[in-house]
Design an enzyme around this catalytic site. Sequence first.
Site, PDB file in Angstrom:
ATOM      1  N   GLY A  36       0.802  -1.216   0.000  1.00  0.00           N
ATOM      2  CA  GLY A  36       0.000   0.000   0.000  1.00  0.00           C
ATOM      3  C   GLY A  36       0.836   1.267   0.000  1.00  0.00           C
ATOM      4  O   GLY A  36       2.030   1.246  -0.247  1.00  0.00           O
ATOM      5  N   HIS A  61       3.980   1.276  -8.353  1.00  0.00           N
ATOM      6  CA  HIS A  61       2.963   0.231  -8.192  1.00  0.00           C
ATOM      7  C   HIS A  61       2.002   0.231  -9.386  1.00  0.00           C
ATOM      8  O   HIS A  61       1.617  -0.827  -9.887  1.00  0.00           O
ATOM      9  CB  HIS A  61       2.145   0.470  -6.916  1.00  0.00           C
ATOM     10  CG  HIS A  61       2.929   0.399  -5.634  1.00  0.00           C
ATOM     11  ND1 HIS A  61       3.161   1.500  -4.857  1.00  0.00           N
ATOM     12  CD2 HIS A  61       3.526  -0.637  -4.994  1.00  0.00           C
ATOM     13  CE1 HIS A  61       3.847   1.141  -3.776  1.00  0.00           C
ATOM     14  NE2 HIS A  61       4.093  -0.140  -3.838  1.00  0.00           N
ATOM     15  N   GLN A  72       7.648  -9.480   8.102  1.00  0.00           N
ATOM     16  CA  GLN A  72       8.850  -9.144   7.342  1.00  0.00           C
ATOM     17  C   GLN A  72       9.571  -7.920   7.911  1.00  0.00           C
ATOM     18  O   GLN A  72      10.569  -7.482   7.357  1.00  0.00           O
ATOM     19  CB  GLN A  72       8.532  -8.973   5.853  1.00  0.00           C
ATOM     20  CG  GLN A  72       7.728  -7.741   5.520  1.00  0.00           C
ATOM     21  CD  GLN A  72       7.261  -7.761   4.070  1.00  0.00           C
ATOM     22  OE1 GLN A  72       6.463  -8.599   3.668  1.00  0.00           O
ATOM     23  NE2 GLN A  72       7.783  -6.853   3.272  1.00  0.00           N
ATOM     24  N   SER A  90       9.314   5.146  -3.877  1.00  0.00           N
ATOM     25  CA  SER A  90       9.181   4.225  -2.742  1.00  0.00           C
ATOM     26  C   SER A  90       8.210   4.834  -1.746  1.00  0.00           C
ATOM     27  O   SER A  90       8.207   6.062  -1.538  1.00  0.00           O
ATOM     28  CB  SER A  90      10.543   4.046  -2.066  1.00  0.00           C
ATOM     29  OG  SER A  90      10.376   3.469  -0.784  1.00  0.00           O
ATOM     30  N   LYS A 102      13.004  -2.872  -8.425  1.00  0.00           N
ATOM     31  CA  LYS A 102      13.435  -2.004  -7.325  1.00  0.00           C
ATOM     32  C   LYS A 102      13.883  -2.851  -6.133  1.00  0.00           C
ATOM     33  O   LYS A 102      14.885  -2.568  -5.492  1.00  0.00           O
ATOM     34  CB  LYS A 102      12.271  -1.089  -6.959  1.00  0.00           C
ATOM     35  CG  LYS A 102      12.257  -0.549  -5.560  1.00  0.00           C
ATOM     36  CD  LYS A 102      13.034   0.720  -5.485  1.00  0.00           C
ATOM     37  CE  LYS A 102      13.022   1.372  -4.122  1.00  0.00           C
ATOM     38  NZ  LYS A 102      12.378   0.705  -3.046  1.00  0.00           N
ATOM     39  N   ASP A 103      13.084  -3.895  -5.836  1.00  0.00           N
ATOM     40  CA  ASP A 103      13.436  -4.836  -4.770  1.00  0.00           C
ATOM     41  C   ASP A 103      14.048  -6.058  -5.440  1.00  0.00           C
ATOM     42  O   ASP A 103      13.423  -7.126  -5.508  1.00  0.00           O
ATOM     43  CB  ASP A 103      12.191  -5.185  -3.969  1.00  0.00           C
ATOM     44  CG  ASP A 103      11.573  -3.962  -3.331  1.00  0.00           C
ATOM     45  OD1 ASP A 103      12.018  -3.546  -2.264  1.00  0.00           O
ATOM     46  OD2 ASP A 103      10.654  -3.362  -3.945  1.00  0.00           O
TER      47      ASP A 103
HETATM   48  P1  AMP Z   1       5.900  -2.477  -1.704  1.00  0.00           P
HETATM   49  O1  AMP Z   1       4.531  -1.920  -1.583  1.00  0.00           O
HETATM   50  O2  AMP Z   1       6.981  -1.472  -1.437  1.00  0.00           O
HETATM   51  O3  AMP Z   1       6.083  -3.781  -0.961  1.00  0.00           O
HETATM   52  O4  AMP Z   1       6.108  -2.843  -3.232  1.00  0.00           O
HETATM   53  C1  AMP Z   1       5.173  -3.640  -3.918  1.00  0.00           C
HETATM   54  C2  AMP Z   1       5.736  -3.962  -5.274  1.00  0.00           C
HETATM   55  O5  AMP Z   1       5.985  -2.750  -5.988  1.00  0.00           O
HETATM   56  C3  AMP Z   1       7.069  -4.709  -5.215  1.00  0.00           C
HETATM   57  O6  AMP Z   1       7.088  -5.706  -6.232  1.00  0.00           O
HETATM   58  C4  AMP Z   1       8.074  -3.621  -5.473  1.00  0.00           C
HETATM   59  O7  AMP Z   1       9.281  -4.094  -6.035  1.00  0.00           O
HETATM   60  C5  AMP Z   1       7.315  -2.759  -6.461  1.00  0.00           C
HETATM   61  N1  AMP Z   1       7.866  -1.404  -6.494  1.00  0.00           N
HETATM   62  C6  AMP Z   1       8.087  -0.577  -5.434  1.00  0.00           C
HETATM   63  N2  AMP Z   1       8.650   0.571  -5.847  1.00  0.00           N
HETATM   64  C7  AMP Z   1       8.814   0.460  -7.198  1.00  0.00           C
HETATM   65  C8  AMP Z   1       9.356   1.322  -8.200  1.00  0.00           C
HETATM   66  N3  AMP Z   1       9.856   2.508  -7.914  1.00  0.00           N
HETATM   67  N4  AMP Z   1       9.344   0.881  -9.483  1.00  0.00           N
HETATM   68  C9  AMP Z   1       8.843  -0.336  -9.792  1.00  0.00           C
HETATM   69  N5  AMP Z   1       8.318  -1.193  -8.891  1.00  0.00           N
HETATM   70  C10 AMP Z   1       8.305  -0.802  -7.608  1.00  0.00           C
END
Ligand code: AMP
Length: 286
Positions: free
Chosen positions: A31, A37, A61, A185, A149-150
């Site tokens: 979220g 996203h 996590q 992020s 990114k991750d």
């Molecule tokens: P998170 O909500 O941060 O756990 O991220 C959810 C998904 O979005 C994960 O697969 C991340 O790698 C991806 N994600 C987060 N930030 C980015 C970004 N700047 N560019 C592309 N994908 C992203």
Amino acid sequence: MEILRTVEDMQRFADRVRQRGRTIGFVPTMGYLHEGHVSLVHIARRHADVVVVSIFVNPTQFGPGEDFESYPRDFERDRRMVAAAGADCLYCPDADEMYPPGYQTTVCVREVTRNLCGLSRPAHFEGVATVVAKLFNAVKPQYAVFGQKDFQQLVVIKRMVRDLNMDIDIIGAPIVREPDGIAMSSRNKYLGTAERQAARCLSRALDAVRSRADEGERSAQALISLARGIISAEPLGRIDYVKVCDAVTLQDVERLEREAVMAVAVFFEKARLIDNTILHVDGPQP
Ligand code: AMP
């Protein structure tokens, strides 16, 4: 757009989609969504008939002293963004639904979790692999999209899917950046104005490293020194790691011989930011 909150409702939705011969593309998130996203949702849409986005801030996590409690949350804004991105279903279980009393099973992916973020966040990837496995069993997707990114997370999930014979295509999505280069992020919200400015050193360092590698530099140590020099010039940041690893095994490499990744993690006052770039060894990429 359907909003579902229980495993059972999610599984019934998935069964109905599959019974009609339609495919499911899945985007798991925590979220506080941003354009990164949204790009994942669009990629899922290109592969699958029905797109499911999940929002779950997964407590397992986060380590002790990390930002689970303060992780930014804004359900209404997220709901609007997911709907506007064109998703068909938003799955947002709560922690009791995911981990009811008596819960005791985890997924441990061994080698690729040891380096990089695994060094400073020892339980992190067990939490990630477990929650993603559980989400896969609820959403029953044929495709799932994860951001580069991750990068380590993407490698871990690909390994888990292969090792556990999960019948799911894992799709890696490019990093979406702000106009000044910072990787988008949810945690960028923690940065004050001066830190936000300072955080540009991560992408600046990675750009410099990529150019140097494109010019023919093959020594990991030389590339690490270059990146460390640029990042340490910013007094507001404190380096957690700057590493060059094999892009498949995530083991440290001394020389660039196969596809590698430079990955960096830097602490700012309230945020630990990560970023990375792939280093190709066949010369500059388009
Ligand atoms: P998170 O909500 O941060 O756990 O991220 C959810 C998904 O979005 C994960 O697969 C991340 O790698 C991806 N994600 C987060 N930030 C980015 C970004 N700047 N560019 C592309 N994908 C992203």
